[in-house]
Write a protein that holds these residues in place. Structure first.
Motif, short mmCIF file in Angstrom:
data_model
loop_
_atom_site.label_atom_id
_atom_site.label_comp_id
_atom_site.label_asym_id
_atom_site.label_seq_id
_atom_site.Cartn_x
_atom_site.Cartn_y
_atom_site.Cartn_z
N VAL A 182 40.68 41.93 50.74
CA VAL A 182 40.57 42.59 49.45
C VAL A 182 39.10 42.47 49.06
CG1 VAL A 182 41.27 42.62 47.02
CG2 VAL A 182 42.90 41.88 48.76
N ASN B 143 46.69 42.26 45.52
CA ASN B 143 47.31 43.16 46.50
C ASN B 143 48.83 42.98 46.48
OD1 ASN B 143 47.91 44.87 48.61
ND2 ASN B 143 46.57 43.89 50.09
N LEU C 269 41.48 47.88 48.50
CA LEU C 269 42.35 47.38 49.57
C LEU C 269 42.27 48.25 50.82
CD1 LEU C 269 45.45 47.04 47.25
CD2 LEU C 269 43.81 45.26 47.78
N PRO D 246 39.77 45.68 42.36
CA PRO D 246 40.14 45.43 43.76
C PRO D 246 40.17 46.71 44.58
CG PRO D 246 42.11 45.39 42.39
CD PRO D 246 40.97 45.71 41.49
#
Lengths: 222, 229
Positions: free
Chosen positions: B57, B49, B66, B64
């Motif tokens: 996350v 992130n 977010l 990933p």
């Protein structure tokens, strides 16, 4: 024939997002131009929590918050999709829509700025966000945030940029500097000239003429 | 789907990362919990992130995702059991609206009320209580926001049931008056008693101690937060 009404301010980036969505999907609607200094009783009834535009009223049911409205429209009318199909791509698009919120506080900051120092500070705020977009979002040199076609991220950011560019004229500042942000500059050019957007893009002079007194009034009352 | 497929970067006292855990647990999805020290961020967090450097996350098959609300929708779209968001687009819009509302109005206001002083505390408390009043209307007559079962909005607002009482204690203040807000208080009891939720709450004493420390640290500069009211 869908029963769609849109309560909004034509010059507001949040209303623009919904107008562009409706036009991109070829949807007919009744446009109800609200007066920000004299909001209609219907608007206050449809959005009692925030009392803000835009509000989309579909068969008498109100939907509020511009990007929530955009997703609502996309879910009901899938032609010219604005939300990616794949869950991961969709999450990426939603992330960038959420990120675009970070640009919003720059508008009141710009409005309130009168001295060169204040203006510079407001512009620096925007540039910080532009750098993120330039480095992280457009780095792969895609034509639109949605790739070959416009998606909801383009609408979210494009609408805000439209107002920033107007603010350049009103506040005599440079915001969308091509040398600093070549990818964003190019993207915005593509966006303004994209089919449907081009025909529904607010006239720059009309924007300045409308927003100048509004901004002055906001500054006077702050 | 093995637990090595799903990882969640969390902070034990975060109302944001716990949402992700609640959603995964409700759907019976195994995951690896990776505690983050948000005051001394790991290379892993900064890598996954880089823009916000925040938890939560979700890492699914090495990719990933977010932002807690974005993660919740991703989870709901990827694992179809125990659906969280309603099917109907109008109801979905409704849930998204109220999740944003609580986040933007109540979350900041209640935290600010805890760390502010004097008139500013009153100001923040008024915003918080007004927000609760509006949410009260939405939960009246329902066991959960999702109806008979926990749904997206319960998870998005679930922090209210556990974090606000901690803020109230640390700030010696009251936001969720049971006489004024009976429906939301009933919902809080239902929510906290749900077997999946009950099983996944951070220890209350640790939370109180943690937020006492946060209050000491943040109070001197709380004015910076007033703009969020």
């Amino acid at each position: 024939m869908e029963d769609l009404k849109l309560h909004g301010f034509w010059y507001s980036p949040f209303t623009m997002r919904v107008v562009w969505t409706l036009k991109l999907k070829g949807l007919a609607y009744e446009n109800i131009e609200e007066d920000r200094y004299n909001k209609s009783p219907q608007l206050l009834e449809y959005n009692p929590v925030h009392k803000k535009t835009p509000v989309l009223v579909h068969s008498g049911k109100p939907i509020c918050e511009s990007m929530i409205i955009v997703q609502y429209i996309d879910e009901l009318w899938p032609q010219n999709p604005l939300v990616p199909h794949d869950p991961y791509d969709r999450a990426q698009a939603r992330f960038w829509v959420a990120y675009s919120e970070q640009l919003v506080p720059a508008l009141p900051a710009l409005i309130r700025s009168t001295t060169p120092e204040e203006k510079e500070k407001a512009v620096e705020m925007i540039w910080g966000n532009f750098k993120v977009l330039e480095d992280h979002c457009l780095a792969d040199k895609r034509k639109f945030f949605g790739g070959d076609k416009i998606n909801m991220v383009d609408l979210a950011i494009g609408s805000l940029l439209t107002v920033f560019v107007t603010a350049e004229d009103i506040k005599q500042v440079k915001i969308l500097v091509a040398e600093k942000f070549p990818l964003i500059h190019l993207w915005f050019d593509n966006f303004k000239n994209a089919p449907v957007i081009k025909e529904n893009f607010p006239d720059r002079e009309k924007m300045v003429a409308t927003l100048k007194p509004i901004m002055e009034r906001m500054l006077a009352s702050s | 789907m093995g637990s090595e497929d799903v990882k969640v970067l969390c902070f034990w006292a975060s109302p944001f990362s716990i949402r992700v855990e609640w959603a995964l647990k409700l759907k019976g999805v195994d995951y690896e919990y990776i505690e983050q020290d948000v005051f001394n961020k790991s290379t892993l967090l900064l890598e996954l992130n880089p823009i916000h450097k925040k938890v939560p996350v979700l890492v699914h098959a090495s990719k990933p995702i977010l932002e807690s609300f974005v993660i919740l929708e991703y989870i709901d779209e990827t694992w179809k059991q125990h659906p969280l968001l309603p099917q109907d687009p109008y109801q979905r819009a409704h849930d998204r609206f109220w999740a944003n509302f609580a986040e933007n109005k109540l979350l900041y206001a209640s935290f600010i009320a805890m760390v502010a002083t004097g008139d500013d505390t009153e100001k923040a408390l008024n915003v918080a209580r007004d927000s609760v009043e509006k949410i009260e209307q939405e939960i009246k007559g329902k066991k959960f926001f999702g109806g008979d079962n926990i749904g997206y909005l319960d998870i998005a607002l679930g922090w209210i049931s556990y974090w606000i009482p901690v803020y109230e204690e640390v700030g010696s203040m009251q936001i969720l008056d049971p006489l004024r807000f009976p429906a939301i208080n009933a919902w809080m009891t239902n929510f906290l008693n749900h077997p999946v939720i009950k099983d996944r709450l951070p220890p209350r004493d640790d939370m109180v101690a943690y937020f006492h420390t946060r209050k000491k640290i943040v109070s001197p500069t709380y004015h910076d937060l007033m703009k969020y009211l």
